[in-house]
Design an enzyme around this catalytic site. Structure first.
Site, short mmCIF file in Angstrom:
data_model
loop_
_atom_site.label_atom_id
_atom_site.label_comp_id
_atom_site.label_asym_id
_atom_site.label_seq_id
_atom_site.Cartn_x
_atom_site.Cartn_y
_atom_site.Cartn_z
N ASP A 220 0.94 -1.11 0.13
CA ASP A 220 -0.08 0.03 -0.06
C ASP A 220 0.74 1.29 0.10
OD1 ASP A 220 -2.42 1.17 -0.13
OD2 ASP A 220 -2.70 1.37 1.81
N SER A 244 -7.26 4.81 -0.19
CA SER A 244 -7.43 3.69 -1.08
C SER A 244 -8.86 3.05 -0.96
CB SER A 244 -6.68 2.52 -0.33
OG SER A 244 -5.30 2.84 -0.38
N GLN A 294 -4.75 -1.85 -7.50
CA GLN A 294 -5.49 -1.07 -6.46
C GLN A 294 -6.30 0.28 -7.21
OE1 GLN A 294 -3.71 2.04 -3.58
NE2 GLN A 294 -3.79 0.27 -2.26
#
Length: 301
Positions: A220, A244, A294
């Site tokens: 991330d 996110s 993502q």
């Protein structure tokens, strides 16, 4: 989440600027969830956290919860997650595991992270017994090795005050291969790829699930930077609101997260206030070890 917030979320020691094994050990402790009932686990956040829980933390903890309900010989090969609400770092997170299926080859688990009686995150993970099958993989880009590259604090020294990176201890050693996005922003470049070497900054125990969870934690970091870099903006240097939205990882081959891996990421598209980023993880020997996708909320105000 801003890069400053990411760095703060990685700050697991209260000594400014520290890093290495001490900070990594605190990440390992963060991932060591408390079992409070069958299929129910509890995790906490670092004492020095940003306003929201770092996404990589909740994803890593959720995967730990799932993995602790699966036989050790079955290895996680994929996860799909949604970030539903911002997590509150001041209170524990409860992880409820649903044992969806235990098949002959695959095991499926669903995990919901709960705070204040509401779901903040959900994850589905699939585990597989070891099998032999077809083999092929893309090759690693031709890039300089990590030993020749400066550390993140060295690379960001000129921007330390503006980025808030000078006093943030990190359990993940990050070294940029290409120019960092805060540099390309000012030079007017629009790089198509964002490439960094990463590794856990110390030695991890020989537990394969832990290595997978640490890579999930690290995945991330820097990923949505590849979206922003295409537009010449960057988190705290511009008025960017980001978070996110969802996150998917596929683990292809065994690896150690305390050995160097190249994180090669790019962005195929951005629209509707969202940006999509894809990434590949390569071991230092060129082995393709994982793939990530993502989508994030990205608003420039």
């Amino acid at each position: 989440m801003t890069e400053v917030a990411r760095a703060a979320a990685s700050g697991l020691d209260d000594e400014a600027g520290s890093g290495g094994q001490v900070v990594l050990d605190r990440l390992v402790a963060l991932l060591d969830l408390e079992k409070i009932e069958e299929n129910i686990f509890r995790g906490v956040s670092p004492p020095h956290s940003p306003v929201r829980v770092f996404g990589g933390q909740v994803a890593g903890q959720a995967l730990v919860a799932a993995g602790r309900t699966v036989p050790e010989e079955r290895k996680v090969h994929s996860l799909h997650a949604y970030f539903i609400r911002g997590g509150d770092p001041t209170v524990p997170i409860v992880y409820e595991v649903d044992r969806i299926r235990d098949g002959r080859s695959f095991t499926t688990r669903r995990v919901v992270a709960i705070q204040h009686g509401k779901a903040i995150f959900s994850l589905s993970a699939s585990f597989q017994k070891e099998e032999v099958g077809l083999e092929h993989a893309e090759t690693m880009p031709d890039v300089p090795g990590p030993a020749a590259l400066p550390t993140l604090p060295e690379r960001a020294a000129e921007y330390a005050d503006r980025l808030g990176l000078h006093s943030m201890p990190r359990p993940i050693d990050i070294r940029y291969v290409n120019e960092p996005p805060w540099v390309t922003r000012e030079s007017g470049e629009r790089p198509a790829r964002n490439q960094v070497w990463m590794r856990a900054d110390g030695t991890l125990p020989d537990q394969q699930l832990l290595h997978v969870c640490v890579l999930t934690y690290a995945s991330d970091m820097t990923l949505l930077d590849s979206v922003l870099a295409r537009h010449g903006v960057y988190w705290d240097l511009d008025k960017v609101i980001g978070a996110s939205l969802d996150h998917a990882l596929w683990f292809h081959r065994p690896f150690r997260a305390d050995e160097w891996f190249l994180y090669d990421s790019g962005s195929p598209t951005a629209s509707g206030g969202r940006g999509l980023a894809t990434g590949r993880f390569f071991g230092e020997d060129g082995t393709l070890i994982a793939t990530v996708v993502q989508e994030g909320l990205l608003r420039v105000v």
